[in-house]
Design a protein around this motif. Structure first.
Motif, PDB file in Angstrom:
ATOM      1  N   TRP A 191      -1.066  -4.821  -6.004  1.00  7.65           N
ATOM      2  CA  TRP A 191      -1.577  -5.682  -4.928  1.00  7.65           C
ATOM      3  C   TRP A 191      -2.261  -4.849  -3.845  1.00  7.65           C
ATOM      4  CZ3 TRP A 191       0.063  -5.422   0.192  1.00  7.65           C
ATOM      5  CH2 TRP A 191      -0.551  -6.330   1.046  1.00  7.65           C
ATOM      6  N   LEU A 192      -1.708  -3.686  -3.514  1.00  7.93           N
ATOM      7  CA  LEU A 192      -2.345  -2.832  -2.515  1.00  7.93           C
ATOM      8  C   LEU A 192      -3.791  -2.528  -2.892  1.00  7.93           C
ATOM      9  CD1 LEU A 192       0.173  -0.009  -1.467  1.00  7.93           C
ATOM     10  CD2 LEU A 192      -0.809  -1.770   0.011  1.00  7.93           C
ATOM     11  N   LEU A 193      -4.016  -2.310  -4.173  1.00  4.76           N
ATOM     12  CA  LEU A 193      -5.354  -1.971  -4.634  1.00  4.76           C
ATOM     13  C   LEU A 193      -6.244  -3.193  -4.715  1.00  4.76           C
ATOM     14  CD1 LEU A 193      -7.279   0.192  -5.706  1.00  4.76           C
ATOM     15  CD2 LEU A 193      -6.394  -0.281  -7.999  1.00  4.76           C
ATOM     16  N   ASN A 194      -5.719  -4.302  -5.237  1.00  6.23           N
ATOM     17  CA  ASN A 194      -6.557  -5.466  -5.526  1.00  6.23           C
ATOM     18  C   ASN A 194      -6.580  -6.522  -4.426  1.00  6.23           C
ATOM     19  OD1 ASN A 194      -7.414  -4.624  -8.138  1.00  6.23           O
ATOM     20  ND2 ASN A 194      -5.376  -5.089  -8.907  1.00  6.23           N
ATOM     21  N   GLN A 195      -5.451  -6.713  -3.742  1.00  7.33           N
ATOM     22  CA  GLN A 195      -5.358  -7.658  -2.631  1.00  7.33           C
ATOM     23  C   GLN A 195      -5.946  -9.028  -2.970  1.00  7.33           C
ATOM     24  OE1 GLN A 195      -4.977  -6.560   1.174  1.00  7.33           O
ATOM     25  NE2 GLN A 195      -4.021  -4.661   0.553  1.00  7.33           N
ATOM     26  N   SER A 196      -5.643  -9.517  -4.152  1.00  5.03           N
ATOM     27  CA  SER A 196      -6.122 -10.829  -4.567  1.00  5.03           C
ATOM     28  C   SER A 196      -4.956 -11.802  -4.718  1.00  5.03           C
ATOM     29  CB  SER A 196      -6.936 -10.735  -5.860  1.00  5.03           C
ATOM     30  OG  SER A 196      -6.207 -10.080  -6.870  1.00  5.03           O
TER      31      SER A 196
END
Length: 317
Positions: A237-242
């Motif tokens: 989630w930190l990388l994609n934040q979607s």
């Protein structure tokens, strides 16, 4: 590389490309996505702390000198009737260790060995419903149940998700990103039949989302393995934040929060899994305490801080 610097350096085109990759535009079948996004899934929304790479909870654990790299194995195995049987958790942590050493020393020999390990690990994986699962290739009796080979674990999938996500952050190599997408797929793909392998996640009859360290048709809900899997979703989630990674993260942490009292045994060590009638070992009880403190660090929800203290007091009395 500093995670915030890396993310802020992405161009609009790169962000658009990331949003368009297969796992971010279509997480498994439409039915699977709708199941986790359904309004009846029990999920509290959290405002997460965005930790720097050095502070992330998922750790490798080994320190390799450059002189050791040539003789290091690619995947970690254990002997099984004379054959080398894959150990997914050990291999995922092996990969994390190499990436941690690359980040610390900025020596491309660590980066190259990490990629060699990552590729060999994927070669031992099983593709199913758009995801890749890492099989335990040996039979494992855990004291109550016996898991026949091959078997699969949500804990292994979550630690592997951390490793491949971090591989992308450290190398900016889209190959790692694509593998992370495929691993995340396994954490949002729900089985229509729990007697059919592979699967590692389930929604219970009350609407709680569980990641199972030991998947069985009757869910047993092992606490420490669930939390290790959560750390992987957090990094993804930190990388994609979607939307879907956020939903998986929210729903999984909500499940833990709303069941902590069930794991507690007042004035004793906590349960290893729900339904266990025996006390946990002190080792795993202390792991639970540290994991609750980590959940507080991630969510700023003081309930986790309070319960960590309660668990600690239970073995001090």
């Amino acid at each position: 590389m500093n995670r915030r610097v890396f993310l802020s350096s992405l161009t609009a085109g790169a962000v658009s490309g990331l949003a368009g990759c297969s796992a971010l535009s279509s997480f498994g079948s439409e039915n699977n996505q709708n199941l986790l996004m359904d309004e009846h899934i029990i999920s509290e929304s959290y405002d997460y702390t965005e930790l720097e790479t050095e502070d992330l909870p998922q750790k490798g654990g080994n320190n390799y000198g450059v002189s050791e790299l040539e003789n290091l194995p690619t995947v970690i195995t254990r002997d099984n009737d004379g054959e080398s049987a894959l150990h997914p958790v050990a291999t995922a942590r092996h990969l994390l260790s190499l990436l941690e050493m690359y980040r610390a020393d900025n020596d491309n020999r660590y980066r190259n060995k990490a990629r060699e390990v990552a590729e060999a690990f994927v070669e031992r994986s099983i593709k199913h419903d758009g995801g890749i699962y890492f099989p335990y290739e040996f039979t494992f009796p855990n004291g109550v149940y016996t898991f026949g080979k091959p078997w699969y674990s949500g804990m292994a999938q979550g630690i592997a998700l951390s490793a491949y996500t971090r591989g992308y952050v450290e190398s900016e190599d889209e190959w790692y990103q694509n593998r992370a997408d495929e691993i995340f797929e396994t954490l949002v793909t729900f089985p229509s039949d729990r007697d059919t392998k592979p699967w590692v996640v389930a929604i219970d009859e009350k609407g709680y989302y569980w990641i199972e360290e030991y998947p069985k048709p009757t869910l047993i809900h092992t606490l420490n393995g669930f939390n290790f899997a959560i750390w992987g979703i957090y990094e993804y989630w930190l990388l994609n934040q979607s939307e879907l990674p956020k939903r998986a993260l929210d729903a999984s942490i909500t499940t833990i929060k709303n069941h902590l009292q069930d794991y507690r045994r007042p004035n004793k060590t906590s349960r290893y899994w729900l339904g266990a009638t025996h006390s946990n070992t002190v080792k795993y009880h202390n792991i639970h305490i540290q994991q609750l403190r980590t959940l507080y660090d991630l969510t700023n929800d003081h309930y986790f801080q309070m319960m960590a203290q309660v668990f600690e007091d239970d073995i001090q009395s």
